[in-house]
Scaffold this motif. Structure first.
Motif, mmCIF file in Angstrom:
data_model
loop_
_atom_site.group_PDB
_atom_site.id
_atom_site.type_symbol
_atom_site.label_atom_id
_atom_site.label_comp_id
_atom_site.label_asym_id
_atom_site.label_seq_id
_atom_site.Cartn_x
_atom_site.Cartn_y
_atom_site.Cartn_z
ATOM 1 N N UNK A 9 -10.535 7.468 -9.248
ATOM 2 C CA UNK A 9 -9.407 6.673 -9.747
ATOM 3 C C UNK A 9 -9.823 5.218 -9.758
ATOM 4 N N UNK A 10 -9.270 4.432 -10.706
ATOM 5 C CA UNK A 10 -9.654 3.023 -10.747
ATOM 6 C C UNK A 10 -8.616 2.139 -10.052
ATOM 7 N N UNK A 11 -7.583 2.744 -9.473
ATOM 8 C CA UNK A 11 -6.593 1.963 -8.716
ATOM 9 C C UNK A 11 -6.934 2.041 -7.224
ATOM 10 N N UNK A 13 -5.464 1.151 -4.549
ATOM 11 C CA UNK A 13 -4.418 1.553 -3.629
ATOM 12 C C UNK A 13 -4.126 3.050 -3.677
ATOM 13 N N UNK A 14 -4.363 3.644 -4.812
ATOM 14 C CA UNK A 14 -4.195 5.088 -4.903
ATOM 15 C C UNK A 14 -5.352 5.777 -4.186
ATOM 16 N N UNK A 16 -6.857 4.574 -1.735
ATOM 17 C CA UNK A 16 -6.599 4.365 -0.325
ATOM 18 C C UNK A 16 -5.812 5.533 0.283
ATOM 19 N N UNK A 17 -4.693 5.892 -0.373
ATOM 20 C CA UNK A 17 -3.865 6.956 0.197
ATOM 21 C C UNK A 17 -4.535 8.326 0.075
ATOM 22 N N UNK A 20 -7.181 8.772 2.672
ATOM 23 C CA UNK A 20 -6.571 9.022 3.974
ATOM 24 C C UNK A 20 -6.179 10.499 4.117
ATOM 25 N N UNK A 106 4.220 9.397 -10.233
ATOM 26 C CA UNK A 106 3.884 9.483 -8.806
ATOM 27 C C UNK A 106 3.982 10.927 -8.292
ATOM 28 N N UNK B 680 3.316 5.007 -7.788
ATOM 29 C CA UNK B 680 2.526 6.080 -7.187
ATOM 30 C C UNK B 680 2.005 5.646 -5.809
ATOM 31 N N UNK B 681 1.442 4.434 -5.777
ATOM 32 C CA UNK B 681 0.924 3.944 -4.501
ATOM 33 C C UNK B 681 2.040 3.864 -3.461
ATOM 34 N N UNK B 688 2.874 8.989 3.545
ATOM 35 C CA UNK B 688 1.876 9.026 4.623
ATOM 36 C C UNK B 688 2.453 8.406 5.898
ATOM 37 N N UNK B 703 -1.214 -0.351 5.367
ATOM 38 C CA UNK B 703 -0.435 0.437 4.417
ATOM 39 C C UNK B 703 0.811 -0.301 3.960
ATOM 40 N N UNK B 706 0.131 -3.047 1.599
ATOM 41 C CA UNK B 706 -0.106 -2.531 0.253
ATOM 42 C C UNK B 706 1.205 -2.245 -0.463
ATOM 43 N N UNK B 710 2.307 -3.881 -3.994
ATOM 44 C CA UNK B 710 2.611 -3.066 -5.171
ATOM 45 C C UNK B 710 4.034 -3.330 -5.662
#
Lengths: 121, 900
Positions: A9-11, A13-14, A16-17, A20, A106, B680-681, B688, B703, B706, B710
Motif C-alpha cells: 500500500x502507498x498510504x 498509515x494504512x 502501520x495498522x 501491527x 474502510x 480507513x486509517x 486496534x 496510533x 495518526x 488523518x
C-alpha cells in the motif's frame, strides 16, 4: 510453520495498522510501497499471501495480480485486494483478475483477519 | 499498289470497325458501356476532323497559307463557352428527350412543324454536299494510291464504299425505335476512327519532317519564297468570319450535335472534352505546314495539293506508310459519313416524314415497324443523294470550298439556337423568318455562283447581275466588294438572318405554349425532375386512346414499363379508364418525342385529344404559381437548414452539459474516494486501540496521533472541496483592495520560515520592479502564495534553494515561485491544474496533498483576470508563474462554461 505475508500500500498509515495486525498473528511480514517493489519481494521471498492495494504509482495492483497469476512459480499464492475502489464493477474486475478476496476500504480489522486465517488454512 | 489489295484492306478495316462496334454493344448490354468513359466521348467528338482536315488542310495551306488554322482555332476559342452552352443544351435535350437539332429548335417554338421541317431540309441541303466530298476524298485517295486502272469498278469505287457504309449503319443503328437509346457500339467505333486518323497523320507527318528533312527547322528553311509570303499574311475579316463559322460548325453540324448531345451520358464529360478536344486538334495540325512545304517542294504541279499527304510517301517509295496514310484518310471520311448520315436520317424521319404522314393521313398509319423502315430508307436516300452530288457536282470544286459552304449553311442555325436559349421573347415567326432569310441569302450568294460555274446559269449573273440588276450580283450584294465569296456570303446571310428574326419577333407574339417552353429553355426551372408539372397542358383525352398510341409506337412491353415507372414516380396508379391527367399526357408526349421526334409526338397527341388553347396570361399565372411553390420550397428548406443548425447547437450544448455532468460525477467519485483513505486509517487504528488494551503508551500515542492527523487531512479535503465549489459556482466574489505585493510575499515567507529552516532551504527574493502596488483580494492572494510556497517547499531537496520573484511586463505583474526539486514530466504538466490531477486515470499515482490546491489557485488567478502556467524540467526543478493585471477590470467573473 510461519506464513509469509506481503502488504502492499502507498498510504503509510494504512501500512502501520496492517503491519501491527499481521505481526500480532505471528506472520513474517514484508512491506512494499508500490507495485514494482512488491514484485521484487514476491520473486525473492515467495510469500503465502499478499494484501494488495490497487491504486499505486508505477505498477498498479491489477498488474501485480496479473503477473503473479501468470508466473508458474508464484501463481499459487493467495491474493487479497484491499482497495478504496468500491463499485460493483471494480470488485468484479478484481475477482476476474484472479483475486481470492476483495475487501473494500474502510475495512473491519476483525473480519479481515478472520478471512485471512481462512484463506491460509 | 494493286487496286484490289487496297480495296480489300479498306473492307478489312471496316470489318475491324464492325467488330469493335459489336463488342462495345455487347459490353454495353452487360452494363459496362464505354460511353461512360469521358475519353471515348471526347475522342468521338473528333469526328469533326474529316477527310477535309486530313487531306484538305494541306491543300488549303498551300493555296491560302495559315487560314486553314481558323477551322480549328474556332472550336478551341469557343471551348470555355461549352460549359455554359452545351451543358444547358444537353440537359434540356435529356429532360425533353430531344435527339436532333430540328427537335431542339422546333420544341422551343411550341413544337412547330414548320420549323421542324425547315431545319431538316436546310440541314440536308447543307450537309449532303459535305458528305459527298468525303466520298470524293476516298475516291481521289484510292486513285492516287492504286494507279493501275482496274476497269469499271475502279471508276465506281465511291459507290462501293457508299454501299458498304450503308450496310454498316443499318447494322449498328436503329435497332429500336427509341432514338434516345445511345449507340454504344457506334460511338466506340467512331472514337477508334479518331485515334486511327490521328496516329496515321502523326506518323506520315513525322516521316516527312524527320526522314525526308532534318526536322522542323530544316523544313522551314527550305520553304519556297512565294509560299512563305502566303504564310506571312493574315486577312483579318476573313479570319473573323472563318472563326465564327467553325465555332458554329463544331456545335451545330448535325453530326456534332449528335455526338455531343444525343450520345452524351453525363454532362460532366464536357470537363474532359474541354482539354482533350483542343489537344486533339493541336496534334492533328502539328504537321500540316511541314507536309505542305514538303509537297510543294517535290510535287508542285504534279499532284493536287489536297493529296500531298498521300503522294509524298508514295513518291519516295514508302508504300506501307502510304497505305497507312490512306487508311487514316479513309477513317476520317467514313467516320464523318457514318455519323452525319445517322444524324440526318433521324432528322428526316422524325422531323420531316413521320410528322407529315401523321398530319396528312391517319395517325394510326405510324407504328414501330414503319417508323424504323422510314428511318432506314432515309439512310439510303441520304447516301444516294450524296453519291449523286459527288458524281455530278463535287468533282468540280475543292474539298475546302464545299466544306465551307456547308459550314456557312450550318452557321445559319446559330442565331436561332442562341435566341432559343437566351432570348425569352423570340417568337416562332421570328425563328422561321430568320432561318428562311438566312438560307435564301446563303443559297443566293454561295450556291448560285457555283451553279453558274458549272454552267447551269448564265455567266452574266456574276458580272452584270441577274437581268442586269447590278446590286443583285451574287458575289457583290448591294455593291459590297469582298475578295472572298465565303466571307461575303456568310456576312450577308447572317445579317438578314438576324434582321428578320428581330422583325418577326417584333410583329408577332408568343402563344402560351411557346412562352412555357421559352421559360423552360431559358433555365427558369430545374431541368431535372419535375418538368411534368412545369409543362402546361389542358384538354381531354381518353386513357385507352393514349395507351393505344404508346403501344403502337413504343411496343407493348416498353409501354407497360413506362406506365409502371411513371405511376411509381407519382406514387399513384394511372387511371385505367376515362380521362388522363395532364402530367401523364406530358410524360407520354416526351416518350413519343424520344421515339419519333417532337413535332410528330405533338401531332399524335393532338390527334387523340380535344385540346384547349391556353391563353398566354393563363400560362403565366400557372407558371407563377409553380414559381411561388418553388420559392416557398426554398424558404422551407432555408428554414429547415436553420432548424438543423439550431438542433446542432442544442446537441452541442447538451454534449457540453453531459460532459459537465460527467465531470461532476467523476469529481464526486474522486472526492469520496479520497475520503476513504483517511477514513480507513482512522477506522482500523481505532479498532486496534479498542481490541488491544495492552498496548504500550508509546504505541498508543503514535496510533492516536495518526488518527488526529488523518482527521485533519479529511477536514482539509472537505474545506478545499467546498472552497472550490464556491469559486466555481460563482458564489464567491473578490474583495478587491489596493495592496502591496511585497507584503503578501513577506507574510508568506514568514509563515513558512519554520518549515524551511527545518529542511535547510534558503529563500531568494528577486524583485525586478519597485512598483508592487496591486488591486487584489488579500486573503485569496495569500491563499495562492501559500499554496505555491507549500508545493515548492515540499518538493525542494534538503539544503536547497527556493526563489520567489516579481517582474513587470506591460501592465501586468508576473510572480514566480521556483524550486530545484525533481521536476514534473511533460504528461503531468498538461494536467497539473486539473482537479485531483490524475483524476481520469485513478489507478495510477496518488497525490500527496488533496490534489485540489492548484485547481483552486488557478481559479483565483483567473478571477483576478490573470493567468497561471508552469515551466519544469525533470531533474532540474519547477517554476510556477502567474500574472496579475496592475489595474484589474472590476470584478472578473469566471463562469463555469468558459472554462471548458
Amino acid at each position: 510453520m510461519t506464513y509469509k505475508v506481503l502488504i502492499v500500500d502507498d498510504e503509510p498509515n494504512i501500512l502501520l495498522s496492517l503491519e501491527f495486525l499481521m505481526k500480532k498473528k505471528g506472520f513474517d511480514i514484508f512491506v512494499a510501497r508500490d507495485g514494482r517493489e512488491a514484485m521484487e519481494i514476491v520473486k525473492k521471498n515467495i510469500p503465502d499471501l499478499i494484501i494488495l492495494d490497487i491504486m499505486m504509482p508505477e505498477v498498479d495492483g491489477y498488474e501485480v495480480c496479473q503477473r503473479i497469476r501468470s508466473d508458474g512459480e508464484v501463481s499459487h499464492m493467495k491474493i487479497v485486494f484491499l482497495s478504496a475502489k468500491v463499485m460493483k464493477d471494480d470488485v468484479k474486475k478484481g475477482y476476474e483478475m484472479g483475486a481470492d478476496l476483495y475487501i473494500t476500504k474502510p475495512f473491519s480489522t476483525r473480519k479481515l483477519m478472520k478471512q485471512v486465517d481462512e484463506l491460509l488454512n | 499498289m494493286n487496286y484490289w489489295v487496297v480495296l480489300s484492306i479498306s473492307a478489312c478495316y471496316l470489318g475491324i470497325l464492325s467488330f469493335v462496334a459489336y463488342y462495345a454493344d455487347k459490353r454495353a448490354k452487360a452494363g459496362k458501356t464505354w460511353l461512360n468513359n469521358p475519353y471515348v466521348y471526347g475522342l468521338s467528338l473528333a469526328v469533326y476532323c474529316t477527310a477535309w482536315t486530313y487531306y484538305g488542310s494541306v491543300g488549303k495551306a498551300v493555296t491560302d497559307g495559315l487560314s486553314f488554322l481558323t477551322i480549328y482555332l474556332g472550336p478551341v476559342i469557343s471551348m470555355p463557352l461549352w460549359w455554359l452552352l452545351m451543358r444547358r443544351i444537353i440537359r434540356i435535350s435529356n429532360a425533353l428527350r430531344l435527339t436532333t437539332l430540328a427537335d431542339f429548335i422546333a420544341t422551343r417554338f411550341g413544337k412547330s412543324l414548320t420549323l421542324s421541317v425547315l431545319v431538316t431540309l436546310l440541314s440536308v441541303l447543307g450537309v449532303v454536299p459535305y458528305i459527298s466530298i468525303q466520298l470524293k476524298a476516298i475516291n481521289s485517295s484510292l486513285s492516287v494510291i492504286a494507279h493501275e486502272n482496274s476497269g469499271y469498278l475502279m471508276n465506281n469505287s465511291a459507290f462501293l464504299v457508299t454501299f458498304l457504309l450503308a450496310g454498316f449503319i443499318l447494322i449498328f443503328t436503329f435497332r429500336t425505335v427509341d432514338s434516345t437509346q445511345k449507340h454504344h457500339g457506334l460511338v466506340a467505333a467512331i472514337a477508334l476512327e479518331s485515334l486511327v486518323k490521328l496516329v496515321a497523320f502523326l506518323l506520315v507527318g513525322s516521316f516527312i519532317t524527320f526522314f525526308l528533312y532534318d526536322g522542323f527547322v530544316d523544313i522551314f528553311q527550305k520553304v519556297k519564297p512565294e509560299q512563305l509570303l502566303k504564310y506571312e499574311s493574315i486577312d483579318g475579316s476573313g479570319w473573323t468570319v472563318m472563326l465564327f463559322l467553325s465555332m458554329s460548325a463544331v456545335l451545330f453540324l448535325p453530326r456534332q450535335f449528335h455526338v455531343i448531345v444525343s450520345e452524351n451520358t453525363n454532362p460532366n464529360h464536357l470537363k474532359t472534352v474541354m482539354w482533350l478536344f483542343p489537344a486533339y486538334l493541336l496534334a492533328i495540325n502539328l504537321f500540316v505546314i511541314p507536309v505542305a512545304i514538303g509537297g510543294e517542294n517535290v510535287l508542285s504541279g504534279m499532284v493536287d495539293p489536297d493529296m500531298y499527304l498521300l503522294a509524298l510517301p508514295l513518291h519516295v517509295g514508302e508504300t506501307t506508310l502510304a497505305l497507312m496514310t490512306y487508311l487514316g484518310g479513309f477513317s476520317a471520311a467514313t467516320g464523318m459519313i457514318i455519323v452525319s448520315t445517322i444524324a440526318l436520317s433521324m432528322m428526316v424521319s422524325n422531323n420531316l416524314v413521320i410528322p407529315l404522314i401523321i398530319k396528312n393521313y391517319d395517325s394510326n398509319k405510324i407504328n414501330q415497324e414503319k417508323a424504323l423502315i422510314i428511318r432506314r430508307v432515309s439512310v439510303m436516300v441520304i447516301l444516294m443523294l450524296s453519291f449523286l452530288y459527288f458524281k455530278f457536282v463535287a468533282d468540280r470544286f475543292s474539298l475546302v470550298y464545299i466544306g465551307l459552304i456547308s459550314f456557312a449553311a450550318v452557321a445559319q442555325f446559330t442565331p436561332t439556337v442562341m435566341a432559343a436559349l437566351f432570348w425569352k421573347d423570340v417568337t416562332k415567326r421570328g425563328a422561321i423568318w430568320s432561318l428562311l432569310a438566312g438560307f435564301t441569302v446563303w443559297f443566293y450568294t454561295l450556291v448560285i455562283p457555283s451553279c453558274i460555274e458549272v454552267g447551269l446559269l448564265p455567266e452574266s449573273w456574276l458580272t452584270e447581275g441577274p437581268l442586269g440588276m447590278v446590286w443583285l450580283k451574287p458575289e457583290a450584294l448591294l455593291g459590297m466588294q469582298v475578295a472572298d465569296p465565303i466571307v461575303h456570303g456568310t456576312f450577308w446571310a447572317l445579317f438578314f438572318n438576324m434582321l428578320f428574326m428581330v422583325i418577326g419577333t417584333l410583329i408577332t407574339s408568343q402563344t402560351g405554349k411557346e412562352r412555357n417552353m421559352a421559360d423552360f429553355y431559358s433555365g427558369s426551372y430545374q431541368y431535372a425532375s419535375d418538368f411534368d408539372d412545369q409543362l402546361v397542358w389542358r384538354g381531354h383525352m381518353i386513357h385507352q386512346d393514349l395507351i393505344r398510341v404508346l403501344q403502337n409506337i413504343l411496343g407493348n412491353e416498353k409501354t407497360k414499363y413506362e406506365v409502371g415507372s411513371f405511376s411509381k414516380k407519382f406514387g399513384r396508379p394511372i387511371e385505367q379508364e376515362g380521362e388522363v391527367s395532364p402530367q401523364f399526357v406530358s410524360h407520354a408526349e416526351r416518350l413519343l418525342t424520344g421515339a419519333i421526334g417532337a413535332s410528330s409526338a405533338r401531332l399524335l397527341i393532338a390527334s387523340i385529344s380535344k385540346e384547349e388553347e391556353i391563353e398566354l396570361s393563363e400560362v403565366l399565372a400557372i407558371l407563377k404559381e409553380n414559381q411561388e411553390i418553388t420559392r416557398l420550397n426554398h424558404q422551407l428548406s432555408a428554414k429547415s437548414l436553420e432548424l438543423r443548425k439550431q438542433t446542432k447547437a442544442l446537441e452541442q450544448a447538451n454534449a457540453r452539459l453531459m460532459n459537465l455532468d460527467e465531470e461532476k460525477d467523476e469529481f464526486i467519485s474522486t472526492v469520496t474516494h479520497e475520503m476513504r483513505t483517511p477514513l480507513t486509517s482512522i477506522r482500523s487504528i481505532s479498532e486496534i486501540l479498542f481490541d488491544n488494551p495492552d498496548l504500550t503508551m508509546d504505541e498508543r500515542e503514535h496510533f492516536l496521533g495518526t488518527v488526529v492527523k488523518e482527521t485533519e487531512r479529511m477536514t482539509r479535503l472537505i474545506n478545499q472541496v467546498l472552497d472550490l465549489e464556491k469559486l466555481e459556482s460563482g458564489k464567491t466574489t473578490l474583495r478587491l483592495e489596493e495592496m502591496s505585493l511585497s507584503e503578501v510575499i513577506e507574510t508568506c515567507s514568514y509563515n513558512f520560515k519554520g518549515l524551511m529552516n527545518e529542511r535547510q532551504i534558503r529563500l531568494k527574493k528577486v524583485l525586478l520592479t519597485k512598483d508592487l502596488e496591486i488591486m487584489a483580494d488579500r486573503d485569496r492572494l495569500a491563499q495562492v502564495m501559500t499554496n505555491l510556497f507549500s508545493n515548492a517547499v515540499k518538493y525542494s531537496p534538503v539544503g536547497g534553494e527556493l526563489e520567489v520573484g516579481v517582474k513587470s511586463i506591460a501592465d501586468e505583474l508576473v510572480i514566480w515561485v521556483k524550486d530545484y526539486g525533481k521536476g514534473i514530466d511533460q504528461d503531468s504538466i498538461q494536467r497539473i491544474f486539473d482537479k485531483f490531477y490524475q483524476g481520469r486515470d485513478q489507478t495510477r499515482k496518488k497525490t500527496k496533498g488533496t490534489g485540489l490546491g492548484l485547481s483552486i489557485t488557478k481559479r483565483i488567478i483567473h478571477m483576478h483576470g490573470g493567468e497561471i502556467w508552469v515551466d519544469s524540467k525533470v531533474g532540474l526543478g519547477t517554476t510556477f508563474y502567474f500574472s496579475l493585471p496592475v489595474k484589474p477590470v472590476h470584478q472578473v467573473q469566471v463562469s463555469e462554461i468558459d472554462d471548458i
